[in-house]
Design a protein around this motif. Structure first.
Motif, short mmCIF file in Angstrom:
data_model
loop_
_atom_site.label_atom_id
_atom_site.label_comp_id
_atom_site.label_asym_id
_atom_site.label_seq_id
_atom_site.Cartn_x
_atom_site.Cartn_y
_atom_site.Cartn_z
N ALA A 49 41.52 35.73 52.54
CA ALA A 49 40.58 35.28 53.57
C ALA A 49 39.15 35.55 53.10
O ALA A 49 38.89 36.51 52.38
N TYR A 50 38.26 34.69 53.53
CA TYR A 50 36.84 34.81 53.20
C TYR A 50 36.08 35.02 54.50
O TYR A 50 36.23 34.24 55.44
N PHE A 51 35.27 36.06 54.55
CA PHE A 51 34.41 36.32 55.69
C PHE A 51 33.06 35.66 55.38
O PHE A 51 32.29 36.16 54.58
N VAL A 57 29.72 33.99 51.51
CA VAL A 57 30.90 34.85 51.54
C VAL A 57 30.44 36.30 51.38
O VAL A 57 29.92 36.68 50.34
N GLU A 58 30.65 37.08 52.42
CA GLU A 58 30.22 38.48 52.40
C GLU A 58 31.38 39.42 52.10
O GLU A 58 31.16 40.53 51.62
N TYR A 59 32.59 38.98 52.39
CA TYR A 59 33.79 39.77 52.09
C TYR A 59 34.90 38.81 51.70
O TYR A 59 35.01 37.73 52.24
N ARG A 60 35.75 39.25 50.76
CA ARG A 60 36.96 38.50 50.40
C ARG A 60 38.10 39.49 50.48
O ARG A 60 38.04 40.58 49.89
N THR A 61 39.13 39.14 51.22
CA THR A 61 40.27 40.04 51.38
C THR A 61 41.54 39.34 50.87
O THR A 61 41.57 38.11 50.76
N GLU A 62 42.57 40.15 50.59
CA GLU A 62 43.79 39.58 50.03
C GLU A 62 45.04 39.87 50.85
O GLU A 62 46.10 39.35 50.52
N THR A 63 44.94 40.70 51.89
CA THR A 63 46.10 41.01 52.72
C THR A 63 45.68 41.08 54.19
O THR A 63 44.49 41.22 54.50
N LYS A 64 46.67 41.02 55.09
CA LYS A 64 46.36 41.15 56.52
C LYS A 64 45.74 42.50 56.80
O LYS A 64 44.85 42.62 57.63
N ASP A 65 46.22 43.53 56.12
CA ASP A 65 45.67 44.88 56.31
C ASP A 65 44.19 44.92 55.92
O ASP A 65 43.38 45.51 56.64
N GLU A 66 43.83 44.29 54.82
CA GLU A 66 42.42 44.24 54.41
C GLU A 66 41.58 43.45 55.41
O GLU A 66 40.43 43.80 55.66
N ILE A 67 42.15 42.38 55.97
CA ILE A 67 41.44 41.61 56.99
C ILE A 67 41.13 42.51 58.18
O ILE A 67 40.00 42.55 58.67
N ALA A 68 42.14 43.23 58.64
CA ALA A 68 41.97 44.13 59.79
C ALA A 68 40.93 45.21 59.50
O ALA A 68 40.07 45.50 60.35
#
Length: 76
Positions: A49-51, A57-68
């Motif tokens: 996911a990309y925030f 793009v200020e944050y890039r995450t790779e798992t649901k846990d990182e998104i949370a």
């Protein structure tokens, strides 16, 4: 203070297109962030996911846990 965070899910698009669509959506709705992801990149424990914020793009995450965790960081 209220912060608007939206979500955008597309399927099978390039990273560039996903971010472009999320940027337009963020601007249209005056949101702090749009969390953009591609359905084709979700599965097998991955959830990229990309925030997308005011500066791109200020944050890039790779798992649901990182998104949370990133949402928690932004909101609290």
């Amino acid at each position: 203070m209220t912060e608007l965070i939206g979500f955008k899910l597309l399927d099978g698009v390039s990273e560039e297109e996903l971010i472009k669509v999320a940027t337009k959506l963020r601007e249209k709705n005056n949101a702090e962030y749009i969390i953009a992801n591609d359905l084709s990149k979700i599965g097998d424990g991955k959830h990229i996911a990309y925030f997308v914020g005011e500066n791109g793009v200020e944050y890039r995450t790779e798992t649901k846990d990182e998104i949370a965790k990133t949402l928690h960081k932004i909101l609290f």
